[in-house]
Design a protein around this motif. Structure first.
Motif, short mmCIF file in Angstrom:
data_model
loop_
_atom_site.label_atom_id
_atom_site.label_comp_id
_atom_site.label_asym_id
_atom_site.label_seq_id
_atom_site.Cartn_x
_atom_site.Cartn_y
_atom_site.Cartn_z
N ARG A 52 0.83 -1.22 0.00
CA ARG A 52 0.00 0.00 0.00
C ARG A 52 0.86 1.26 0.00
N THR A 53 1.93 1.24 0.78
CA THR A 53 2.80 2.42 0.83
C THR A 53 3.50 2.64 -0.50
N LEU A 57 3.23 6.03 -2.90
CA LEU A 57 4.42 6.74 -3.38
C LEU A 57 4.43 6.80 -4.91
N ALA A 58 4.00 5.71 -5.53
CA ALA A 58 3.94 5.70 -6.99
C ALA A 58 2.96 6.75 -7.50
N PHE A 61 4.56 10.35 -7.10
CA PHE A 61 5.65 10.69 -8.02
C PHE A 61 5.34 10.29 -9.47
N ALA A 62 4.09 9.93 -9.75
CA ALA A 62 3.66 9.54 -11.11
C ALA A 62 4.52 8.41 -11.65
N VAL A 63 4.80 7.43 -10.81
CA VAL A 63 5.56 6.25 -11.22
C VAL A 63 4.58 5.22 -11.79
N PRO A 64 4.75 4.80 -13.03
CA PRO A 64 3.78 3.87 -13.64
C PRO A 64 3.68 2.52 -12.93
N GLY A 213 13.27 6.00 0.08
CA GLY A 213 13.16 5.10 -1.06
C GLY A 213 13.91 5.60 -2.28
N LEU A 214 13.97 4.73 -3.26
CA LEU A 214 14.61 5.03 -4.54
C LEU A 214 13.72 4.52 -5.67
N TYR A 215 13.31 5.44 -6.54
CA TYR A 215 12.66 5.03 -7.79
C TYR A 215 13.75 4.69 -8.78
N ILE A 216 13.60 3.54 -9.44
CA ILE A 216 14.57 3.07 -10.43
C ILE A 216 13.84 2.86 -11.75
N SER A 217 14.22 3.59 -12.76
CA SER A 217 13.59 3.45 -14.06
C SER A 217 13.61 1.99 -14.51
N PRO A 218 12.53 1.52 -15.15
CA PRO A 218 12.53 0.14 -15.65
C PRO A 218 13.58 -0.09 -16.73
N GLN A 219 14.14 0.99 -17.28
CA GLN A 219 15.19 0.85 -18.28
C GLN A 219 16.56 0.59 -17.67
N LEU A 220 16.67 0.73 -16.34
CA LEU A 220 17.96 0.58 -15.67
C LEU A 220 18.02 -0.72 -14.87
#
Length: 388
Positions: A52-53, A57-58, A61-64, A213-220
């Motif tokens: 849920r958290t 957060l997604a 930060f508009a994280v898909p 936390g850390l958002y990590i692009s799916p491309q990385l």
């Protein structure tokens, strides 16, 4: 002495919303097992807290895909994950003079041990970059651009959308330190071309310390900072390939993350734009009052310009540590003084010898807090220049 006037939100927000403590106590009592380490109801409940958290957060930060967010203990850990998990010998990095040591020290460590090269771009007195200089700083081996969204000394806000566009056009990854912006400035990782977003739970997101936390692009694909148990693919000797497990070795801080969930819910219920506007208005009141004190120098953007809830200053002939000490002991006002872990920013604005006093507001700071601070400063230093 009256109640505490807390003006150190840039370090940690306080007090936390009551919902945060309630959520943490509920998690401790009802979801006290290890998430992902069992199929019994308590372990499943702990897992739901994380899910849920992550989802909240997604949204923020508009994280898909929420699975692209890994929990960390703080922004520093997240920055180390992104920096040390991607950079290798021969890589070139572009950063700025406003960076916190949480960026600078990992970069300097890799410079010493792996031979990366780093350019720290100059900023003006208001903490802004010249984007033409950024354009010209790229080399054939530039791997990453990394910058703070907002300086923890100057309160300046960098145009990360424009910086992200430039980085993308040059084929470099873009990492953002959102320590001073998460929760008070809108962030969209897709439209801003952010590949790595490091954020704290304990500042603008109103959660407890020990979360982030850390958002990590799916491309990385990052090399994990830590290896160990994840509760998944346990039969393999290698770290799991699935996200977020690959980057979350060991027992998670479920109780803290439950508090973070409540904090993010509070931020979303108020609205980041409303929080930012409220904080900006309070900084303008504080700046206006401080400028009436003889010999004072404010750091960062001029009055009326965009900034986060940070106002740092120096007074000619006065020690910053002494100013903060007297505010605390004589008036019960909490501010911070010193280097603020950002010596490069101090060099950029010529305060490396003196340090600075930093007052920082939060979502629940009030005009009364500001007027109390200003009255104390006037009593202490209103006649300082005349007395010299």
């Amino acid at each position: 002495m009256g109640k505490l006037i807390y003006l150190d939100h840039a370090a940690t927000s306080w007090p936390k919303p009551p919902e945060v403590a309630t959520a943490m106590m509920n998690a401790l009592q009802q979801s006290g097992a290890n998430a992902g380490r069992g199929n019994h109801s308590m372990a499943m409940g702990a897992g739901r807290v994380l899910v849920r958290t992550r989802g909240l957060l997604a949204e923020l930060f508009a994280v898909p895909n929420a699975q692209d967010i890994a929990f960390t203990h703080n922004t520093t850990m997240a920055l180390n994950m992104g920096i040390r998990g991607t950079l290798q010998a021969g890589d070139h990095v572009i950063s700025t003079m406003t960076e916190h040591n949480s960026v600078r020290r990992p970069l300097e460590y890799l410079r010493r041990t792996q031979g990366i090269t780093v350019d720290y771009l100059q900023v003006n007195k208001e903490g802004q970059l010249d984007l033409r200089e950024l354009q010209n700083a790229f080399r054939h081996n530039t791997k990453m651009v990394i910058c703070s969204h907002s300086s923890n000394l100057l309160g300046s806000i960098l145009p990360i959308g424009d910086i992200g566009d430039i980085a993308k056009s040059k084929g470099a990854m873009f990492m953002v330190d959102a320590a001073q912006s998460a929760g008070s400035i809108e962030i969209d990782v897709v439209s801003m071309n952010i590949d790595l977003l490091a954020f704290p739970g304990h500042k603008g997101l109103l959660g407890p310390q020990g979360t982030g936390g850390l958002y990590i692009s799916p491309q990385l694909e990052l090399e994990p900072l830590m290896y160990g148990g994840t509760g998944s693919q346990s039969e393999n000797s290698e770290q799991p390939s699935v996200r977020p497990d690959r980057y979350e070795a060991g027992t998670q801080n479920t109780v803290g993350i439950a508090g973070l969930m409540a904090g993010v819910q509070k931020v979303k219920s108020i609205g980041t734009n409303i929080i930012h506007e409220r904080e900006w208005k309070l900084t303008q009141l504080l700046m206006e009052g401080l400028l009436e004190i003889p010999g004072i120098r404010l750091l960062g953007p001029d009055q009326g310009a965009p900034r986060t809830g940070i106002v740092a200053f120096v007074i000619a002939g006065q020690e910053s540590a002494e100013i903060a000490h007297r505010l605390d002991r004589e008036y019960n006002i909490a501010v911070r003084a010193g280097m603020h872990c950002t010596p490069l920013a101090h060099k950029a604005v010529d305060t490396i010898e003196s340090g600075a006093v930093r007052a920082s507001v939060g979502y629940d700071s009030t005009e009364h807090d500001i007027s109390t601070m200003l009255a104390a400063m006037e009593e202490l230093y209103g006649n300082a220049a005349a007395d010299k």
